[in-house]
Design an enzyme around this catalytic site. Structure first.
Site, PDB file in Angstrom:
ATOM      1  N   CYS A  11      -0.688   1.918  -5.033  1.00  0.00           N
ATOM      2  CA  CYS A  11      -1.437   3.103  -5.435  1.00  0.00           C
ATOM      3  C   CYS A  11      -0.454   4.257  -5.584  1.00  0.00           C
ATOM      4  O   CYS A  11       0.470   4.374  -4.781  1.00  0.00           O
ATOM      5  CB  CYS A  11      -2.449   3.469  -4.347  1.00  0.00           C
ATOM      6  SG  CYS A  11      -3.601   2.148  -3.994  1.00  0.00           S
ATOM      7  N   HIS A  13       0.853  -1.182   0.000  1.00  0.00           N
ATOM      8  CA  HIS A  13       0.000   0.000   0.000  1.00  0.00           C
ATOM      9  C   HIS A  13       0.887   1.230   0.000  1.00  0.00           C
ATOM     10  O   HIS A  13       1.846   1.309   0.753  1.00  0.00           O
ATOM     11  CB  HIS A  13      -0.880   0.023   1.255  1.00  0.00           C
ATOM     12  CG  HIS A  13      -1.944  -1.013   1.231  1.00  0.00           C
ATOM     13  ND1 HIS A  13      -3.049  -0.920   0.432  1.00  0.00           N
ATOM     14  CD2 HIS A  13      -2.070  -2.182   1.905  1.00  0.00           C
ATOM     15  CE1 HIS A  13      -3.812  -1.986   0.619  1.00  0.00           C
ATOM     16  NE2 HIS A  13      -3.247  -2.761   1.504  1.00  0.00           N
TER      17      HIS A  13
END
Lengths: 575, 393
Positions: free
Chosen positions: B206, B164
């Site tokens: 991301c 992440h």
């Protein structure tokens, strides 16, 4: 002439290496064995043992030629001068109450390490069967990093060792033996094995889909003769697996090698001097119609194992007649008549441990010891290692049997030092016949420093299982074991006195929650404080320091003139 | 008789002359090949594969890393040259309905865990500190060999990270982060210590493109799964396991690599994930890379292709004078820099902070900038009056 030349060359070749070598390489032998035991609850336990025995003085001379003994372990022993090494990885819990005492005892989800102190150059290596004399000099561990050799172990076995705290030495074990106090969640990721002989059956996808599996490596020196003038090194690699028969057998208690391991045996290991499979058929002899083993065994073996008389069917893979009939050997067991649903026999000693209490400040640690023998009492040695962050209050230690207080014959307590050493509590408790003994102690949970928390502190922290060691009275007298002739699993229980057998049990590991702070609080505090300061203090500051002037309305300005231009063009009165 | 004899002798002489000429042509051909051989740049391959997420619902990050591990191993890089860091154990997680397996395709088609995976850093050992120590080589002396990145200046390294992330950072294990500046500095340390020849950095998180914005060391090519402001999406959940199995970008990379074998000649320009499959816009950065991406083979980074040519002739290698001169000049320049510098001068901070990633052509200001300047001028003249214009013009 032409024919004699190659012959002479051949002879030279044969003699050549012999002449160059200074000494013969030490002999080593490998024995492999698989024991399949149906457990009282319907599950099936399979125990693999691979024993390599190497006649070599590893620590005296430099050894460079390794054949069957693995080089990684041999180098580990000689470099760090280890006397013994016992390392086991376990996943699952051995349910002693339902399965009986295990062949190979190991704590659950733990690594159990044993290491004797360094051998001095003058002392002789003491064998295990007699009492060991402590070495006259013992070299200290290298002070800079005592974890060097466990680190090499972790890479050899592809595992993670996360030891917190110093080594502790229980008083009752021979001096110099130390064990690792707390090893939370050591996970064995993978293991590499040569695929020949019995290890053909060891495939990860079936083995990890079991109720219990435990792999262990035991290295120790053994005497070569009765006077123990020279030693050889014994390496035992063991694997215990418990298959849930109801899942694999589709509701029936039948099992077969193929169904358990999804493979069959094809050939013995070419390096092994002995390769056998033993199947426990104790119930077979009592009543010939209960079960059927296929293929029918050629020989059987009877002995007293763990206090009861048992019969084993032997399948010798080195026997050419065994494998030649069909190219593979798939041992199957079928129950002809379903056995009566009787309660499984309860073992004489089993234990349970739990944490009670509420809240995150205090708690109580309780261990229940069950002695189910109808008339014999026996002592049990209880060893507890509790991590330092559960602060034990020893004045609250209570031991009760049958409602009355039971004072231990021997008690040793070593208090913990914060972040250095765990608590060590050792007791010798007499368990009265047919009773339940409860050992309980209260503790308080400590607050750790915020950097000491793991990335997932709300999972909880592990408490290592307690170790119970006892000489349990056996129902049948056992005779002493012949080390060479008897099967390997029999030599796991050496008996000096036939009336009892040694059992080591491990209780469940416990998961305890510590008061965990909310790690997002620093961020929250900064945001809130800054907002409060900006809103409250900022408003006050503006009110107090802002000066107000009355402004003259200005005539003109570009926008107003432009607007007047447009209004004149439209014919509307100007602003 | 004598005529045929002389004829035959002439023929043999001619034949030997022809043969010699061919031989010399062939020899020079072999020498050319040998020169080509030694000009390729790298001699060994390393891979550092990092999964930074913990907990069962981040199954897909572990599956991502293991699928890249599997492809890289299949194409030839041995376990001793792969540093695999997995932050959590999915295969033996109690929530895994199929223990000892990690699947990457729905319906459990492909088990990327396999029988022979070797994880070097696992669970709590995957920290920012350990990752940076592996990259820079500043490791305590008791670290075993399999946990070290023992690369040299002729190594091509593949660094793959997944987890992440956000704009400028990547989260490690839910408790700490690594920023793009730290990563760029680590790569610069690697360059100064001559720990790589070329580096391929792939990141699947991301806003992954933010992680390679700050690189300033040469010979780095970077690929990211999404641009700044975009999220990388996961691929497909499996109803039996109950979590998403892979991320889209790595799923595409895995499918692409399944078709590569050690002899294939596909180059880096072919590794582009189409928007229909990836949904996010993958990014890349090649300005720091010396070679043209279309000349870079996939196996230069993902595989360990040993170039072996067997020849029975002796080859005399000529030193290419141009290459030698340029390298000599470089050495000289380095020597100049070896003089003791003050601490502040050793780090060209000004260059780093003011660096512009690309030198674009000048365009007249439009849109927002134009409006902003118009507003500023209008306010100026409203405040001070139009009469000041005469002082300007």
């Amino acid at each position: 002439m032409a024919a004699a030349m190659p012959l002479a060359l051949l002879v030279l070749l044969l003699l050549g290496p012999g002449g160059w070598c200074l000494a013969e390489p030490p002999r080593d032998s490998l024995r492999e064995e698989l024991v399949i035991t149906p457990l009282p609850s319907g599950d099936v336990a399979a125990t693999f043992q691979f024993r390599t025995r190497w006649d070599s003085e590893l620590q005296r001379e430099g050894v460079s030629h390794y054949r069957l003994f693995p080089k990684a372990l041999g180098q580990l022993i000689s470099k760090y001068s280890l006397r013994e090494l016992h390392l086991s990885f376990t996943q699952g819990f051995w349910r002693t109450r339902y399965w009986g005492p295990p062949f190979l005892q190991a704590p659950s989800v733990w690594i159990n390490l044993g290491r004797s102190s360094v051998m001095s150059s003058q002392g002789s290596s003491a064998p295990l069967s007699t009492s060991s004399t402590p070495p006259t000099q013992s070299l200290p561990l290298p002070p800079s990093n005592p974890w060097v050799w466990p680190m090499t172990l972790t890479t050899t076995f592809c595992a993670m060792l996360c030891c917190r705290g110093r080594w502790s030495a229980p008083k009752t074990s021979p001096p110099g033996r130390s064990s690792c106090p707390v090893v939370p969640r050591a996970s064995l990721i993978s293991f590499h094995l040569l695929q020949a002989g019995l290890s053909v059956l060891l495939k990860a996808d079936r083995l990890f889909h079991t109720s219990y599996h435990s792999q262990a490596v035991h290295i120790r020196p053994v005497c070569r003769n009765a006077r123990c003038t020279s030693i050889s090194w014994e390496l035992r690699q063991t694997l215990s697996v418990v298959f849930d028969a109801f899942i694999t057998g589709q509701g029936k208690k039948d099992w077969s090698l193929f169904r358990m391991f999804s493979r069959t045996l094809t050939e013995p290991c070419p390096l092994a001097s002995e390769s056998r499979v033993y199947v426990d058929i104790t119930t077979y002899n009592q009543d010939n119609e209960t079960l059927e083993v296929h293929p029918p065994p050629t020989t059987t073996y009877q002995d007293v194992i763990l206090g009861t008389r048992k019969t084993y069917a032997i399948y010798d893979l080195l026997d050419t007649a065994m494998i030649n009939n069909s190219r593979n050997l798939n041992i199957q067991l079928k129950w002809k008549r379903p056995p009566e649903n009787e309660a499984p026999p309860v073992p004489f000693l089993h234990a349970q441990r739990y944490v009670s209490g509420y809240g995150l400040q205090k708690g109580e640690l309780s261990t229940l010891l069950y002695n189910t023998h109808p008339y014999r009492a026996f002592p049990v040695l209880l060893l507890d290692t509790v991590p330092w962050y559960l602060r034990l209050y020893v004045h609250t230690l209570t031991i009760t049997s049958k409602g009355k207080e039971n004072k231990p014959s021997y008690i040793h307590y070593q208090p913990a030092q914060d972040r250095l050493q765990p608590h060590l509590l050792e007791m010798l408790i007499q368990l009265p016949a047919n009773s339940v003994t409860k050992v309980s102690i209260q503790f308080e949970r400590a607050l750790l420093k915020w950097t000491e928390y793991t990335p997932d502190p709300n999972h909880g922290f592990y408490v290592s299982p307690s170790v119970l060691s006892a000489l349990v009275p056996s129902m049948v007298a056992a005779k002493p074991v012949d080390w060479e002739e008897s099967p390997l699993f029999n030599s796991l229980f050496p008996v000096s006195d036939g009336s009892n057998y040694f059992v080591r049990l491990y209780t469940e590991p416990l998961l305890v929650n510590l008061p965990t702070p909310d790690f997002s609080m620093p961020y929250n505090v900064i945001c809130l404080t800054c907002t409060v300061v900006a809103v409250c203090y900022g408003s006050f500051y503006n009110l107090l320091t802002r000066t107000f002037h009355i402004e003259e309305p200005r005539t003109g300005g570009l926008a107003k003139r432009l607007a007047n231009l447009i209004r004149r063009a439209r014919g509307v009165p100007p602003l | 008789m004598a005529v045929t004899d002389s004829l035959s002798r002439a023929a043999t002489v001619l034949a030997t002359v022809l043969l010699l000429s061919f031989g010399s042509v062939a020899a020079s051909h072999i020498e050319d090949q040998a020169e080509q051989f030694f000009r390729s740049g790298h001699t060994n391959n390393w891979a550092v594969l990092v999964c930074t997420s913990r907990f069962w619902f981040n199954y897909r990050h572990v599956a991502n890393t293991l699928s890249v591990y599997r492809s890289v191993k299949r194409l030839g890089i041995p376990d001793s040259h792969i540093v695999l860091m997995l932050a959590d154990d999915m295969a033996c997680n109690p929530r895994n309905p199929k223990p000892a397996t990690v699947f990457s395709h729905k319906n459990m088609e492909l088990n990327v865990y396999g029988d022979d995976v070797e994880v070097d850093y696992r669970s709590y050992e995957v920290t920012v500190e350990n990752f940076l120590r592996v990259l820079t080589g500043r490791i305590p002396p008791s670290t075993p060999r399999s946990k070290r990145l023992l690369s040299d200046d002729r190594s091509n390294i593949l660094i793959y990270m997944t987890g992440h992330g956000g704009n400028g950072f990547l989260k490690f294990q839910d408790s700490e982060e690594i920023t793009n500046i730290e990563l760029a500095d680590a790569f610069e340390q690697m360059w100064q210590k001559r720990r790589y020849n070329e580096l391929l950095f792939i990141i699947d998180t991301c806003q992954g493109a933010s992680m390679y914005e700050r690189f300033y060391s040469p010979n780095i090519m970077a690929l990211a799964s999404s641009q700044v402001g975009e999220d990388s999406l996961s691929h497909q959940p499996d109803p039996a396991i109950g979590v998403h199995l892979m991320d889209r970008y790595t799923f595409y990379v895995l499918e692409f690599l399944e078709e590569i074998n050690p002899a294939s000649q596909t180059n880096m320009n072919d590794l582009v994930c189409p928007k229909s499959l990836c949904v996010s816009t993958p990014g890349h950065r090649t300005d720091l890379f010396q070679r043209d991406p279309k000349n870079v083979l996939i196996t230069d980074f993902f595989g360990s292709v040993r170039k072996v040519e067997i020849t029975t002739e002796t080859i005399k290698l000529q030193q290419d004078s141009e290459i030698m001169e340029s390298s000599y000049k470089e050495d000289q320049m380095d020597e100049k820099l070896m003089e003791p510098l003050k601490y502040a001068e050793q780090l060209p901070v000004a260059q780093i902070i003011h660096q512009k990633p690309k030198l674009k052509d000048w365009h007249p200001p439009g849109g927002f900038i134009l409006g902003l300047w118009a507003l500023i001028i209008m306010v100026f003249f409203k405040t001070y009056g139009i009469k000041h214009m005469k002082f300007i013009f």
